[in-house]
Design a protein around this motif. Sequence first.
Motif, PDB file in Angstrom:
ATOM      1  N   GLY A  84      37.948 -28.830  70.981  1.00  0.00           N
ATOM      2  CA  GLY A  84      37.800 -30.223  70.561  1.00  0.00           C
ATOM      3  C   GLY A  84      37.860 -30.334  69.053  1.00  0.00           C
ATOM      4  O   GLY A  84      38.770 -29.810  68.402  1.00  0.00           O
ATOM      5  N   SER A  85      36.874 -30.977  68.476  1.00  0.00           N
ATOM      6  CA  SER A  85      36.832 -31.172  67.022  1.00  0.00           C
ATOM      7  C   SER A  85      36.512 -29.897  66.251  1.00  0.00           C
ATOM      8  O   SER A  85      36.547 -29.893  65.022  1.00  0.00           O
ATOM      9  CB  SER A  85      35.777 -32.225  66.678  1.00  0.00           C
ATOM     10  OG  SER A  85      34.488 -31.764  67.052  1.00  0.00           O
ATOM     11  N   GLY A  86      36.194 -28.816  66.961  1.00  0.00           N
ATOM     12  CA  GLY A  86      35.802 -27.573  66.295  1.00  0.00           C
ATOM     13  C   GLY A  86      34.336 -27.536  65.937  1.00  0.00           C
ATOM     14  O   GLY A  86      33.889 -26.627  65.224  1.00  0.00           O
TER      15      GLY A  86
ATOM     16  N   ALA B 280      42.795 -33.263  68.624  1.00  0.00           N
ATOM     17  CA  ALA B 280      41.604 -32.428  68.472  1.00  0.00           C
ATOM     18  C   ALA B 280      41.885 -31.257  67.536  1.00  0.00           C
ATOM     19  O   ALA B 280      41.050 -30.904  66.690  1.00  0.00           O
ATOM     20  CB  ALA B 280      41.141 -31.930  69.829  1.00  0.00           C
ATOM     21  N   VAL B 281      43.051 -30.658  67.675  1.00  0.00           N
ATOM     22  CA  VAL B 281      43.409 -29.523  66.819  1.00  0.00           C
ATOM     23  C   VAL B 281      43.440 -29.938  65.349  1.00  0.00           C
ATOM     24  O   VAL B 281      42.976 -29.199  64.476  1.00  0.00           O
ATOM     25  CB  VAL B 281      44.759 -28.922  67.263  1.00  0.00           C
ATOM     26  CG1 VAL B 281      45.277 -27.926  66.235  1.00  0.00           C
ATOM     27  CG2 VAL B 281      44.608 -28.242  68.630  1.00  0.00           C
ATOM     28  N   ARG B 282      43.963 -31.123  65.079  1.00  0.00           N
ATOM     29  CA  ARG B 282      43.976 -31.605  63.687  1.00  0.00           C
ATOM     30  C   ARG B 282      42.554 -31.733  63.144  1.00  0.00           C
ATOM     31  O   ARG B 282      42.283 -31.361  62.006  1.00  0.00           O
ATOM     32  CB  ARG B 282      44.722 -32.940  63.591  1.00  0.00           C
ATOM     33  CG  ARG B 282      46.233 -32.821  63.768  1.00  0.00           C
ATOM     34  CD  ARG B 282      46.947 -34.102  63.375  1.00  0.00           C
ATOM     35  NE  ARG B 282      46.638 -35.213  64.269  1.00  0.00           N
ATOM     36  CZ  ARG B 282      47.334 -35.485  65.372  1.00  0.00           C
ATOM     37  NH1 ARG B 282      48.366 -34.716  65.717  1.00  0.00           N
ATOM     38  NH2 ARG B 282      47.013 -36.516  66.129  1.00  0.00           N
ATOM     39  N   CYS B 283      41.661 -32.272  63.964  1.00  0.00           N
ATOM     40  CA  CYS B 283      40.259 -32.390  63.547  1.00  0.00           C
ATOM     41  C   CYS B 283      39.646 -31.009  63.326  1.00  0.00           C
ATOM     42  O   CYS B 283      38.946 -30.776  62.337  1.00  0.00           O
ATOM     43  CB  CYS B 283      39.441 -33.126  64.615  1.00  0.00           C
ATOM     44  SG  CYS B 283      39.529 -34.905  64.530  1.00  0.00           S
ATOM     45  N   ALA B 284      39.883 -30.098  64.268  1.00  0.00           N
ATOM     46  CA  ALA B 284      39.297 -28.769  64.174  1.00  0.00           C
ATOM     47  C   ALA B 284      39.748 -28.054  62.905  1.00  0.00           C
ATOM     48  O   ALA B 284      38.951 -27.365  62.255  1.00  0.00           O
ATOM     49  CB  ALA B 284      39.663 -27.948  65.406  1.00  0.00           C
TER      50      ALA B 284
ATOM     51  N   ARG C 239      41.145 -19.465  62.328  1.00  0.00           N
ATOM     52  CA  ARG C 239      42.509 -19.818  62.709  1.00  0.00           C
ATOM     53  C   ARG C 239      42.427 -20.707  63.945  1.00  0.00           C
ATOM     54  O   ARG C 239      41.723 -20.374  64.909  1.00  0.00           O
ATOM     55  CB  ARG C 239      43.331 -18.564  62.998  1.00  0.00           C
ATOM     56  CG  ARG C 239      43.534 -17.657  61.770  1.00  0.00           C
ATOM     57  CD  ARG C 239      44.261 -16.380  62.147  1.00  0.00           C
ATOM     58  NE  ARG C 239      45.608 -16.645  62.641  1.00  0.00           N
ATOM     59  CZ  ARG C 239      46.390 -15.717  63.189  1.00  0.00           C
ATOM     60  NH1 ARG C 239      45.947 -14.467  63.345  1.00  0.00           N
ATOM     61  NH2 ARG C 239      47.599 -16.017  63.602  1.00  0.00           N
ATOM     62  N   VAL C 240      43.123 -21.830  63.902  1.00  0.00           N
ATOM     63  CA  VAL C 240      43.055 -22.818  64.978  1.00  0.00           C
ATOM     64  C   VAL C 240      44.433 -22.945  65.618  1.00  0.00           C
ATOM     65  O   VAL C 240      45.434 -23.131  64.917  1.00  0.00           O
ATOM     66  CB  VAL C 240      42.576 -24.185  64.444  1.00  0.00           C
ATOM     67  CG1 VAL C 240      42.434 -25.181  65.594  1.00  0.00           C
ATOM     68  CG2 VAL C 240      41.250 -24.043  63.694  1.00  0.00           C
TER      69      VAL C 240
END
Length: 263
Positions: A105-107, A132-136, A146-147
């Motif tokens: 999700g948001s990390g 979600a990846v952008r937020c994380a 690393r996401v």
Amino acid sequence: MSVFASTALRSSVVSRLRAAGCVFAEDEARILLGSAVTAAGLAAMVRARAQGRPLEHVVGWAEFAGLRIAVDPGVFVPRRRSEFLVAEAARLAGPGAVVVDLCCGSGALGAAVAAGVGHPVELYAADLDPAAVRCARRNLAGTGARVFEGDLFAPLPDALRGRVEVLIANVPYVPTADIGLLPPEARLHEARPALDGGADGLDVLRRVAAAAPEWLAAGGALLFETSERQAVGALAVARAAGLAAVVSRAEELDATVVTATRR
């Protein structure tokens, strides 16, 4: 005195939120007043909240485990009960541990573990949802994490196989038939894949548990959240995958966490 410090304005915002059914109107008014830059911006925020948008989506952030976590519209809002999952994971993450936040999700969970352990860890995160990846990536900036974007383990580097010491997987666990019973804030404004766990709420967990042994180091643990009524089924899923699983409970947070260890 700033217009946002006005008692009359604060009272007006509280009244508007209360009339819209916001249970914690005073706390939410404080957050909105503290987040607004202009009077027009405040009016737009109050209107959006009164129309049912999650407060965290309105202001763009959520408070979680003492951190301010960026949360964009549509992204799953981290729940306070998940702080128990963070605490359980942090307890197992020694110096330099390889930690993976799956379904990140948001990390928020990975960020909270990294902030809470007091020593460096090797952190990775992954989610299927591009928003979600952008937020994380924003929330984990500065942690060295690393996401990755993709389905469960698929986007992770193969080099992590057999090396993960702490695998956090906050999988969706709401049974499909119960989605309609969720508060409108979640049901209408969060991505459905972040909520829907299939017929019994355990479908995504089954996929994670089945693959976890090949990614976990010897003695490494998969940790996930579930509901109290699903705990027996969740334990069975983890044990069917060959993991030694135990359940922990934090009553004050209404939180249930399963820790499943590779033998």
